[in-house]
Design an enzyme around this catalytic site. Sequence first.
Site, PDB file in Angstrom:
ATOM      1  N   ARG A  14       0.840  -1.229   0.000  1.00 34.35           N
ATOM      2  CA  ARG A  14       0.000   0.000   0.000  1.00 34.35           C
ATOM      3  C   ARG A  14       0.866   1.267   0.000  1.00 34.35           C
ATOM      4  NH1 ARG A  14      -3.023  -3.823  -0.743  1.00 34.35           N
ATOM      5  NH2 ARG A  14      -5.130  -4.052   0.095  1.00 34.35           N
ATOM      6  N   SER A  69     -10.739  -0.746   3.067  1.00 30.69           N
ATOM      7  CA  SER A  69     -10.017  -0.862   4.347  1.00 30.69           C
ATOM      8  C   SER A  69      -9.573   0.533   4.786  1.00 30.69           C
ATOM      9  CB  SER A  69      -8.765  -1.733   4.194  1.00 30.69           C
ATOM     10  OG  SER A  69      -9.086  -3.010   3.725  1.00 30.69           O
ATOM     11  N   GLU A 100      -4.899   3.762   6.000  1.00 30.27           N
ATOM     12  CA  GLU A 100      -4.600   3.534   4.577  1.00 30.27           C
ATOM     13  C   GLU A 100      -5.218   4.641   3.737  1.00 30.27           C
ATOM     14  OE1 GLU A 100      -6.714   1.455   1.380  1.00 30.27           O
ATOM     15  OE2 GLU A 100      -5.689  -0.312   2.166  1.00 30.27           O
TER      16      GLU A 100
END
Length: 338
Positions: A164, A238, A334
Amino acid sequence: MQILEYHSLKKFNTFGIDISAKYFAEFSSIADIQEILSNPNHLKSKKLILGGGSNLLFTKNFDGLVLKNNLKGIELVKEDTDFYYVKSAAGEVWHEFVLHCIKKNYAGLENLSLIPGNVGASPMQNIGAYGVEIKDLFYELEAFSIADKTIRKFNKSECKFGYRESIFKHELKNKFIITSVTFKLLKKPLFNTSYGAIETELGAMGIKEKTIKTISQAVCNIRNSKLPNPAEIGNAGSFFKNPEVVKGKYEFLKIKYPEMVGYNLENGNVKLAAGWLIEKAGWKGKNFGDAGVHKFQALVLVNYGNAKGNEIFDLSQKILDSVKEKFGVELEREVNII
Ligand code: FAD
Ligand code: EPU
């Protein structure tokens, strides 16, 4: 080119946060970008490059220029014995690009089916799902430098991809507009069904012979059963990353929580399931007004209607604090907080 003032961004972010941008413009060509930036006020103002708005949380009105990417076009740029090199303009919708590749028999992206957003944002956080990340198929990208007003190419190592992560979230944040991404896709598929759920789903679908199309369909089915659809409940997938801890810490926690979920990493550390930590800390299904934690997937924060961005942000802070207190594990967001 039209530049709108005080334009609502409610339908441009999947959380459905109702804020506005001081200036808003859509670009469909490099010439459009150059035209907007030829205005010295816009050149120096704060900017946000917007794709599908599926990885953003707006906490206040945006006091600058939002540039909505609408660059289109997909092209097979070259091929060799083993690979197709497929270039997509940054404004293509990611899942439509994946479906295009599947239709043409360009293999490799099928596990990444149904991830929301645009192609141009895919390198930003090196999108990943079901055992594949775009770095595995990435060849190069082109990006417009806001400072130099020129196009620059980046190869894979220059993008500094990680879990990520990429250089565009750090050193080069807000410095480049990604205009196209080229993927190196396989002529001979390598089916990646290491995520057990894919095999189980293929079985439930009655599939005997795997193809990239059936794997894509299995991934779509799993995702539809697990993740809330932003068209129905505002969310950005998420909200936190899955945290990495040293093996000793995992083993220490495992004594107290034998059912704790963790995956061994090549570097010897262990990746913990943030969804599990958040659920065990008691947050799953909780809501505070319209800001909540999804009832089936604790890693997804949701907007049940009219939540403000800072209400969702405050909820995320409470979760961070409580997971830290209970497990001594630091979660990291995130989603991009704007
Ligand atoms: P945006 O939200 O518009 O932008 C994200 C960031 O990238 C911003 O900082 C923006 O400024 C920047 N940006 C966007 N386009 C450009 C550009 N062309 N040039 C420079 N900067 C740019 N992600 C995963 O990795 N795996 C998943 O499985 C996954 N599942 C999801 C499920 C749901 C239901 C949702 C809502 C989200 C999910 N996500 C997942 C997150 C999201 O889909 C990805 O991060 C996606 O790549 C975001 O694309 P976007 O176009 O919406 O980006
Ligand atoms: N879990 C719980 N409780 C929950 C949620 C999950 O105990 O409320 C447990 C599950 O039982 C499972 C583990 O946590 O044992 C992992 O859950 P899941 O397989 O649903 O995946 P995830 O870790 O929650 C990650 C990615 C997703 C990606 C999926 C599939 C991150 C931060 N998230 O989710 O990506 O789609 O794996 O590969 O890495 C995103 O980035 O937005 C995203 C959705």
